[in-house]
Design a protein around this motif. Structure first.
Motif, PDB file in Angstrom:
ATOM      1  N   ASP A  61     -24.200 -42.259  15.796  1.00 59.55           N
ATOM      2  CA  ASP A  61     -25.089 -40.568  16.763  1.00 59.55           C
ATOM      3  C   ASP A  61     -26.144 -39.917  15.390  1.00 59.55           C
ATOM      4  OD1 ASP A  61     -25.401 -38.291  17.706  1.00 59.55           O
ATOM      5  OD2 ASP A  61     -23.553 -36.916  16.905  1.00 59.55           O
ATOM      6  N   GLN A  65     -26.167 -35.450  17.407  1.00 61.21           N
ATOM      7  CA  GLN A  65     -25.609 -34.428  19.093  1.00 61.21           C
ATOM      8  C   GLN A  65     -24.080 -33.509  18.755  1.00 61.21           C
ATOM      9  OE1 GLN A  65     -27.997 -33.687  21.043  1.00 61.21           O
ATOM     10  NE2 GLN A  65     -29.590 -33.991  19.448  1.00 61.21           N
ATOM     11  N   LYS A  66     -23.105 -34.656  17.746  1.00 61.36           N
ATOM     12  CA  LYS A  66     -22.359 -33.393  17.905  1.00 61.36           C
ATOM     13  C   LYS A  66     -22.073 -32.279  17.029  1.00 61.36           C
ATOM     14  CE  LYS A  66     -19.986 -37.338  19.325  1.00 61.36           C
ATOM     15  NZ  LYS A  66     -20.082 -37.645  20.513  1.00 61.36           N
ATOM     16  N   PRO A  69     -24.070 -26.345  19.127  1.00 55.00           N
ATOM     17  CA  PRO A  69     -25.879 -26.478  19.906  1.00 55.00           C
ATOM     18  C   PRO A  69     -26.053 -25.542  18.474  1.00 55.00           C
ATOM     19  CG  PRO A  69     -24.240 -25.035  21.160  1.00 55.00           C
ATOM     20  CD  PRO A  69     -23.826 -25.332  20.397  1.00 55.00           C
ATOM     21  N   LYS A  90     -31.701 -28.172  19.848  1.00 61.82           N
ATOM     22  CA  LYS A  90     -30.855 -29.134  19.655  1.00 61.82           C
ATOM     23  C   LYS A  90     -29.456 -29.174  19.626  1.00 61.82           C
ATOM     24  CE  LYS A  90     -29.923 -29.364  14.475  1.00 61.82           C
ATOM     25  NZ  LYS A  90     -30.075 -30.379  13.500  1.00 61.82           N
ATOM     26  N   LYS A  91     -28.741 -30.669  20.308  1.00 63.95           N
ATOM     27  CA  LYS A  91     -26.813 -30.201  20.669  1.00 63.95           C
ATOM     28  C   LYS A  91     -26.657 -29.370  21.367  1.00 63.95           C
ATOM     29  CE  LYS A  91     -26.311 -31.256  15.357  1.00 63.95           C
ATOM     30  NZ  LYS A  91     -24.941 -30.893  14.263  1.00 63.95           N
ATOM     31  N   GLN A 112     -31.082 -32.370  26.362  1.00 59.86           N
ATOM     32  CA  GLN A 112     -30.301 -32.556  25.097  1.00 59.86           C
ATOM     33  C   GLN A 112     -31.164 -31.160  24.438  1.00 59.86           C
ATOM     34  OE1 GLN A 112     -27.679 -33.491  24.076  1.00 59.86           O
ATOM     35  NE2 GLN A 112     -27.398 -35.385  25.909  1.00 59.86           N
ATOM     36  N   ARG A 134     -19.204 -27.874  22.636  1.00 63.88           N
ATOM     37  CA  ARG A 134     -19.582 -28.189  22.037  1.00 63.88           C
ATOM     38  C   ARG A 134     -18.836 -26.762  21.037  1.00 63.88           C
ATOM     39  NH1 ARG A 134     -23.955 -32.802  22.080  1.00 63.88           N
ATOM     40  NH2 ARG A 134     -22.608 -34.111  23.439  1.00 63.88           N
TER      41      ARG A 134
END
Length: 273
Positions: A61, A65-66, A69, A90-91, A112, A134
């Motif tokens: 990754d 992106q894991k 956010p 991001k995320k 994203q 997430r």
């Protein structure tokens, strides 16, 4: 000395036996289930293979992106309901929700690293954040503006109230006295004395007296005249009819005024006055 050697041999034997037991246990799958024999097994080799894949995915990754956010900026930081707002960070993933406090905003575009949304109803200062599968992002401050001044609705000025001209109070006046009409005097009926003086004596007595009563008519006295007169009825009286016809006196007839005088006297009752 021999006893120590014997103890050592026993310890080595036990150690070898335990290692052999653990080796055999590791080769058997662990049964996980209830007493009725559910066929649910846990494969350690597969578990560790999955963990290896998970770690490999984490390392694969590169953009990070894991995880939850992250909002790095909000533009504008204040605005009105219905305006557009842009969040960068991001995320963000592929979908989620933008919240202004507890109010969910309508999303116009989602990426994203960038989200565009419509400012929902609200007042004052609120926290803006992103929720995805997430997790929840950090909170950033946003302030609602009071909005543009409303355009005043033009109003027509009130129509002027017409001023009423005061009606003057009439001053009571004493009405002028109505003049009493002067009665027209009723012509006084001629008296017998007037008729006798004006007409009978000068024009009739010479032919119609007690001593010389032509045609049997005597006008020398009131009582004698009344033989030829019906009181109040001139047209029924022989005296009036003879002078009106012009038959008497012979020669020259009486004037109209004299005839009217005899008429009026008889009409008034042929009084002896």
């Amino acid at each position: 000395m021999s006893r120590n050697i014997i103890k050592l041999i026993k310890i080595l034997f036990l150690t070898v036996s335990l290692m052999a037991s653990f080796s055999a246990f590791a080769d058997l799958p662990v049964q996980i289930g209830n007493e009725e024999g559910d066929d649910a097994s846990f494969d350690y080799d597969h578990y560790y293979d999955d963990r290896s894949d998970f770690c490999a995915n984490d390392s694969a990754d590169p953009e990070g992106q894991k995880g939850s956010p992250v909002i790095s900026s909000i533009n504008p930081q204040s605005g009105n309901v219905g305006d557009s707002i842009t969040l960068k960070g991001k995320k963000f993933g592929n979908s989620g929700h933008v919240l202004f406090g507890q109010t969910r905003a309508h999303t116009q575009a989602w990426g994203q690293t960038k989200i565009t949304a419509t400012i929902p109803e609200g007042t004052g200062s609120v926290s803006v954040y992103v929720q995805t599968n997430r997790g929840e992002s950090n909170h950033v401050k946003f302030t609602y503006l009071e909005g543009p001044e409303p355009t005043p609705t033009p109003t027509n000025p009130p129509a002027p109230v017409p001023t009423q001209t005061p009606v003057p109070t009439p001053i009571p006046t004493t009405p002028a006295p109505i003049p009493t009409p002067t009665p027209t005097p009723t012509p006084t009926a001629p008296t017998f004395s007037q008729v006798n003086k004006d007409i009978l004596v000068p024009r009739c007595v010479s032919c119609h007296s007690s001593r010389n009563a032509a045609g049997g008519v005597d006008v020398s006295s009131y009582s004698a005249v009344m033989d030829s007169v019906t009181p109040s009825k001139p047209n029924s009286s022989a005296l009036y009819k003879s002078v009106k016809s012009g038959g008497m006196p012979p020669g020259k007839s009486l004037s109209s005024a004299q005839i009217q005088e005899i008429y009026d006297w008889i009409a008034a009752g042929a009084q002896d006055n």
